[in-house]
Design an enzyme around this catalytic site. Structure first.
Site, PDB file in Angstrom:
ATOM      1  N   GLU A  61      50.354 -31.752  23.117  1.00 53.90           N
ATOM      2  CA  GLU A  61      50.868 -30.384  23.082  1.00 53.90           C
ATOM      3  C   GLU A  61      52.275 -30.427  22.493  1.00 53.90           C
ATOM      4  OE1 GLU A  61      50.978 -26.695  26.226  1.00 53.90           O
ATOM      5  OE2 GLU A  61      52.366 -28.346  26.544  1.00 53.90           O
ATOM      6  N   GLU A  96      52.156 -26.176  36.731  1.00 53.12           N
ATOM      7  CA  GLU A  96      52.953 -27.030  35.849  1.00 53.12           C
ATOM      8  C   GLU A  96      54.429 -26.659  35.897  1.00 53.12           C
ATOM      9  OE1 GLU A  96      53.405 -28.055  31.062  1.00 53.12           O
ATOM     10  OE2 GLU A  96      52.334 -26.262  31.738  1.00 53.12           O
TER      11      GLU A  96
END
Length: 254
Positions: free
Chosen positions: A234, A137
């Site tokens: 998130e 990521e």
């Protein structure tokens, strides 16, 4: 319609960790992710998920949490042995929890040697866990200064070089917006590599509403792409988690 998961490291923090699973289920989520679940017995987490019929979408590697710990070692030269040891431990945890993905954190590093270290470690991990989906990521340098993987083009370079079928991209729309300035354009460019999606409002990382990212449009684009995985919330709730879930209810009814 997109499938949404709740990141329990960010959401429902009004409750003790092990109570957050039931709160997520009550709110309508069918899956959760936990960045670093290692402080709790895997059996306790697995029992709660089974009892509530929840899926574990993702956990992070390595095991240590953010409190005084490093944000990974995969790209850090000289720490290959530690990376492999921590990965094996995390893999056992992920397999027990039946996690959909393991996010491998790169850590703080720069330069050509770090890049080659990263590629070698990712190739080793992919071969060590051939039946596990692994992700990397890009994280923006404002939130995590010095983090090695801070650019989407670099992520694609790495994925193409490693070329393992069980290694893919974790697309966090918040980080994509901060890094590229256009999360939608980033999605359109990098979607073929994406294994897992995370969302938060930009620029403040609160609820995914009224910010720089048009989330209704992004959700439609994700649907149109054929992506069938989880989209994980998130973000840092402005107040109580339950008070900020209107976006979730609207997305479910769209």
């Amino acid at each position: 319609m997109p499938k949404f998961a709740a990141n329990l490291s960010f959401l429902f923090k009004e409750y003790p960790f092990l109570e957050r699973f039931a709160e997520a289920k009550a709110a309508g989520f069918k899956a959760v992710e936990v960045l670093f679940p290692y402080d709790e017995p895997a059996s306790e987490i697995a029992w709660r998920m089974q009892d509530l019929d929840l899926e574990m979408a993702l956990i992070n590697v390595p095991p240590p949490n953010y409190t005084g710990g490093e944000r990974g070692f995969a790209a850090v030269p000289g720490l290959e042995e530690r990376f492999r040891r921590d990965f094996k431990r995390a893999l056992r945890y992920a397999e027990f929890l039946k996690a959909g993905h393991m996010h491998i954190m790169a850590g703080k590093a720069k330069g050509v040697v770090a890049l080659e270290t990263y590629k070698r470690n990712l190739a080793w991990a992919a071969q060590e866990a051939p039946n596990m989906s692994l992700t990397i990521e890009p994280i923006n340098p404002h939130d995590m200064p010095g983090y090695f993987l801070d650019d989407f083009d670099l992520a694609i370079e790495v994925l193409d070089a490693v070329a393992e079928l069980n290694l893919g991209l974790q697309f966090d729309a918040y980080h994509a917006q901060i890094i590229t300035g256009d999360a939608m354009a980033a999605w359109e460019r990098y979607a073929p590599y994406v294994r897992h999606i995370q969302i938060a409002g930009a620029p403040e990382r609160h609820e995914p509403v009224k910010g720089l990212i048009d989330y209704p449009a992004l959700f439609r684009a994700v649907d149109d792409s054929g992506y069938s995985g989880w989209i994980s919330a998130e973000y840092m709730p402005k107040t109580r988690t339950e008070d900020g879930l209107e976006w979730f209810r609207q997305a479910q009814s769209a």
